[in-house]
Design a protein around this motif. Structure first.
Motif, PDB file in Angstrom:
ATOM      1  N   ILE A 256       0.850  -1.186   0.000  1.00 21.07           N
ATOM      2  CA  ILE A 256       0.000   0.000   0.000  1.00 21.07           C
ATOM      3  C   ILE A 256       0.886   1.237   0.000  1.00 21.07           C
ATOM      4  CG2 ILE A 256      -1.802   1.285   1.209  1.00 21.07           C
ATOM      5  CD1 ILE A 256      -2.419  -1.418   2.684  1.00 21.07           C
ATOM      6  N   GLY A 257       0.744   2.086  -0.994  1.00 23.27           N
ATOM      7  CA  GLY A 257       1.494   3.323  -1.068  1.00 23.27           C
ATOM      8  C   GLY A 257       0.563   4.516  -0.882  1.00 23.27           C
ATOM      9  N   ILE A 258       0.960   5.463  -0.056  1.00 24.01           N
ATOM     10  CA  ILE A 258       0.134   6.642   0.225  1.00 24.01           C
ATOM     11  C   ILE A 258       0.983   7.895   0.037  1.00 24.01           C
ATOM     12  CG2 ILE A 258      -1.329   7.819   1.906  1.00 24.01           C
ATOM     13  CD1 ILE A 258      -1.670   5.157   3.350  1.00 24.01           C
ATOM     14  N   THR A 259       0.426   8.887  -0.634  1.00 29.51           N
ATOM     15  CA  THR A 259       1.111  10.168  -0.797  1.00 29.51           C
ATOM     16  C   THR A 259       0.349  11.256  -0.054  1.00 29.51           C
ATOM     17  OG1 THR A 259      -0.091  10.734  -2.831  1.00 29.51           O
ATOM     18  CG2 THR A 259       1.951   9.468  -3.075  1.00 29.51           C
ATOM     19  N   GLU A 260       1.024  12.365   0.182  1.00 29.07           N
ATOM     20  CA  GLU A 260       0.455  13.496   0.919  1.00 29.07           C
ATOM     21  C   GLU A 260      -0.142  13.049   2.257  1.00 29.07           C
ATOM     22  OE1 GLU A 260      -1.072  17.111  -1.245  1.00 29.07           O
ATOM     23  OE2 GLU A 260      -1.698  15.534  -2.639  1.00 29.07           O
ATOM     24  N   THR A 261       0.660  12.389   3.070  1.00 30.93           N
ATOM     25  CA  THR A 261       0.195  11.936   4.373  1.00 30.93           C
ATOM     26  C   THR A 261       0.003  13.085   5.355  1.00 30.93           C
ATOM     27  OG1 THR A 261       2.495  11.581   5.033  1.00 30.93           O
ATOM     28  CG2 THR A 261       1.303   9.685   4.128  1.00 30.93           C
ATOM     29  N   TRP A 262       0.807  14.145   5.217  1.00 34.28           N
ATOM     30  CA  TRP A 262       0.768  15.289   6.124  1.00 34.28           C
ATOM     31  C   TRP A 262       1.110  14.865   7.552  1.00 34.28           C
ATOM     32  CZ3 TRP A 262      -1.893  20.395   5.346  1.00 34.28           C
ATOM     33  CH2 TRP A 262      -2.010  20.710   3.985  1.00 34.28           C
ATOM     34  N   TRP A 263       1.938  13.841   7.708  1.00 32.71           N
ATOM     35  CA  TRP A 263       2.268  13.347   9.042  1.00 32.71           C
ATOM     36  C   TRP A 263       3.456  14.107   9.630  1.00 32.71           C
ATOM     37  CZ3 TRP A 263       2.173   7.368   7.874  1.00 32.71           C
ATOM     38  CH2 TRP A 263       0.830   6.974   7.718  1.00 32.71           C
ATOM     39  N   ASP A 264       3.480  14.124  10.959  1.00 31.16           N
ATOM     40  CA  ASP A 264       4.653  14.575  11.697  1.00 31.16           C
ATOM     41  C   ASP A 264       4.751  13.706  12.953  1.00 31.16           C
ATOM     42  OD1 ASP A 264       2.781  15.562  13.554  1.00 31.16           O
ATOM     43  OD2 ASP A 264       2.815  17.561  12.671  1.00 31.16           O
ATOM     44  N   GLY A 265       5.573  14.093  13.912  1.00 30.63           N
ATOM     45  CA  GLY A 265       5.780  13.280  15.098  1.00 30.63           C
ATOM     46  C   GLY A 265       4.535  13.012  15.904  1.00 30.63           C
TER      47      GLY A 265
ATOM     48  N   TYR B 150       1.154  -5.416   8.979  1.00 26.99           N
ATOM     49  CA  TYR B 150       1.951  -4.700   7.999  1.00 26.99           C
ATOM     50  C   TYR B 150       3.185  -4.077   8.645  1.00 26.99           C
ATOM     51  CZ  TYR B 150      -1.849  -5.041   4.627  1.00 26.99           C
ATOM     52  OH  TYR B 150      -2.808  -5.516   3.763  1.00 26.99           O
ATOM     53  N   ARG B 151       4.267  -4.106   7.894  1.00 27.76           N
ATOM     54  CA  ARG B 151       5.440  -3.326   8.241  1.00 27.76           C
ATOM     55  C   ARG B 151       5.357  -2.038   7.421  1.00 27.76           C
ATOM     56  NH1 ARG B 151      11.788  -5.010   7.159  1.00 27.76           N
ATOM     57  NH2 ARG B 151      12.696  -3.155   8.113  1.00 27.76           N
ATOM     58  N   PHE B 152       5.633  -0.906   8.043  1.00 29.75           N
ATOM     59  CA  PHE B 152       5.486   0.328   7.282  1.00 29.75           C
ATOM     60  C   PHE B 152       6.757   1.170   7.313  1.00 29.75           C
ATOM     61  CE2 PHE B 152       4.618   2.260  11.361  1.00 29.75           C
ATOM     62  CZ  PHE B 152       4.912   3.596  11.202  1.00 29.75           C
ATOM     63  N   PHE B 153       6.907   1.905   6.217  1.00 28.08           N
ATOM     64  CA  PHE B 153       8.029   2.824   6.023  1.00 28.08           C
ATOM     65  C   PHE B 153       7.419   4.194   5.743  1.00 28.08           C
ATOM     66  CE2 PHE B 153       9.012  -1.404   4.557  1.00 28.08           C
ATOM     67  CZ  PHE B 153      10.254  -1.681   5.117  1.00 28.08           C
TER      68      PHE B 153
ATOM     69  N   LEU C 252       4.818   3.677   2.809  1.00 28.56           N
ATOM     70  CA  LEU C 252       4.587   2.368   2.196  1.00 28.56           C
ATOM     71  C   LEU C 252       4.294   1.350   3.292  1.00 28.56           C
ATOM     72  CD1 LEU C 252       7.320   1.868  -0.586  1.00 28.56           C
ATOM     73  CD2 LEU C 252       4.859   1.611  -0.898  1.00 28.56           C
ATOM     74  N   TYR C 253       3.212   0.606   3.120  1.00 31.38           N
ATOM     75  CA  TYR C 253       2.910  -0.521   3.995  1.00 31.38           C
ATOM     76  C   TYR C 253       3.164  -1.805   3.208  1.00 31.38           C
ATOM     77  CZ  TYR C 253       0.450   2.656   7.200  1.00 31.38           C
ATOM     78  OH  TYR C 253       0.131   3.669   8.077  1.00 31.38           O
ATOM     79  N   VAL C 254       3.887  -2.749   3.824  1.00 36.55           N
ATOM     80  CA  VAL C 254       4.194  -4.018   3.179  1.00 36.55           C
ATOM     81  C   VAL C 254       3.717  -5.143   4.081  1.00 36.55           C
ATOM     82  CG1 VAL C 254       5.988  -5.479   2.163  1.00 36.55           C
ATOM     83  CG2 VAL C 254       6.238  -2.984   2.099  1.00 36.55           C
TER      84      VAL C 254
ATOM     85  N   ALA D 190      10.050  -1.418  -5.171  1.00 35.83           N
ATOM     86  CA  ALA D 190       8.872  -0.562  -5.241  1.00 35.83           C
ATOM     87  C   ALA D 190       9.212   0.820  -4.707  1.00 35.83           C
ATOM     88  CB  ALA D 190       7.723  -1.165  -4.436  1.00 35.83           C
ATOM     89  N   ARG D 191       8.631   1.835  -5.319  1.00 38.53           N
ATOM     90  CA  ARG D 191       8.831   3.207  -4.849  1.00 38.53           C
ATOM     91  C   ARG D 191       7.508   3.938  -4.828  1.00 38.53           C
ATOM     92  NH1 ARG D 191      11.457   7.774  -8.475  1.00 38.53           N
ATOM     93  NH2 ARG D 191       9.269   7.999  -9.034  1.00 38.53           N
ATOM     94  N   VAL D 192       7.289   4.711  -3.782  1.00 34.15           N
ATOM     95  CA  VAL D 192       6.160   5.621  -3.743  1.00 34.15           C
ATOM     96  C   VAL D 192       6.727   7.039  -3.727  1.00 34.15           C
ATOM     97  CG1 VAL D 192       5.997   5.546  -1.214  1.00 34.15           C
ATOM     98  CG2 VAL D 192       4.021   6.263  -2.558  1.00 34.15           C
ATOM     99  N   CYS D 193       6.107   7.938  -4.496  1.00 33.56           N
ATOM    100  CA  CYS D 193       6.680   9.268  -4.693  1.00 33.56           C
ATOM    101  C   CYS D 193       5.582  10.325  -4.696  1.00 33.56           C
ATOM    102  CB  CYS D 193       7.440   9.297  -6.018  1.00 33.56           C
ATOM    103  SG  CYS D 193       8.006  10.935  -6.527  1.00 33.56           S
TER     104      CYS D 193
END
Length: 255
Positions: free
Chosen positions: A11-20, A31-34, A48-50, A86-89
């Motif tokens: 699962i690839g996600i863009t524009e998460t707007w995440w911070d700490g 899932y392991r996520f990056f 990315l969730y794998v 795999a790459r998410v951009c």
């Protein structure tokens, strides 16, 4: 809920707007996520969730990674299937040329992989993929980079107001298939893109000898063709004769 029902491996996600402040809530069971958050200003970010049943590791290409909002992950293939990169951009609409060049260098380095899948929001609404043309300079440069790295763009339907912003590219024809648009998730104005990575596909071995263009010296190739006085060579020639002359010079330079 969507993930649980579909059982996606990647699962690839863009524009998460995440911070700490999101550290406690972004994990998903199974899932392991990056993730890579945008630093210093609001917005952006990718993740990315794998599926944790798959063996994987994050890749660091060491080429101006701080300039790009992208993640690279190598997923180990099953026996005989080979690994997949795999790459998410996410490419912001106002991205500077320096970040563009960094993104292109990263992709060129990874394009030697046997199986490469690139996905994300590239923000090139002016590209006509059917005719392979674009209006803006950066979009034309992107098309050139896609061609130079022998990538295939597999999405055919426009997704947002008639434009293709979210793309899926691969370096191996037949690797990605069954592409579907699944509607928007939550309040997002983008549609979800679902596709299958056909790792089990086996192609018949061909006895036809082909050139390995991934190892070609394209700088020399362009230089050799650039030395030819085309105006003189094609002067007063018809379309067929001009094509044969061009083809001859092209094949000679290729050799």
């Amino acid at each position: 809920m969507c993930v649980c029902l579909q059982g996606y491996d990647l699962i690839g996600i863009t524009e998460t707007w995440w911070d700490g402040s999101y550290d406690w809530s972004v994990g998903m069971e199974g899932y392991r996520f990056f993730r890579k958050d945008r630093q210093g200003r609001q917005g952006g970010g990718v993740t990315l969730y794998v599926n944790d049943q798959l063996e994987c590791m994050e890749l660091h290409l060491g080429m101006d990674e701080e300039l790009t909002e992208s993640l690279w992950v190598r997923i180990k293939g099953s026996a005989g299937a080979g690994d997949i990169i795999a790459r998410v951009c996410y490419r912001p609409p106002d991205q500077r040329d320096q970040a563009h060049e960094a993104l292109y260098r990263q992709t060129a380095a990874a394009s030697h992989s046997q199986a490469l899948v690139l996905m994300g929001d590239f923000n090139h609404p002016d590209i006509c993929w059917r005719d392979n043309i674009a209006g803006h300079k950066q979009s034309r440069k992107f098309l050139e980079y896609v061609d130079d790295n022998f990538l295939f763009q597999v999405i055919e339907e426009p997704m947002r107001r008639g434009a293709m912003l979210d793309l899926v590219l691969t370096n191996k024809e037949g690797l990605v298939g069954d592409v579907k648009l699944k509607g928007s998730l939550g309040c997002s104005s983008h549609q979800m893109v679902e596709f299958k990575i056909l790792r089990a596909v086996r192609r018949a071995r061909s006895k036809l000898t082909t050139l390995d263009f991934r190892r070609a010296d394209f700088g020399l190739f362009r230089d050799m063709l650039g030395r030819i006085p085309w105006d003189k060579a094609l002067e007063r020639r018809g379309a067929q004769d001009s094509w044969l002359i061009f083809k001859g010079h092209l094949l000679q330079a290729q050799e």
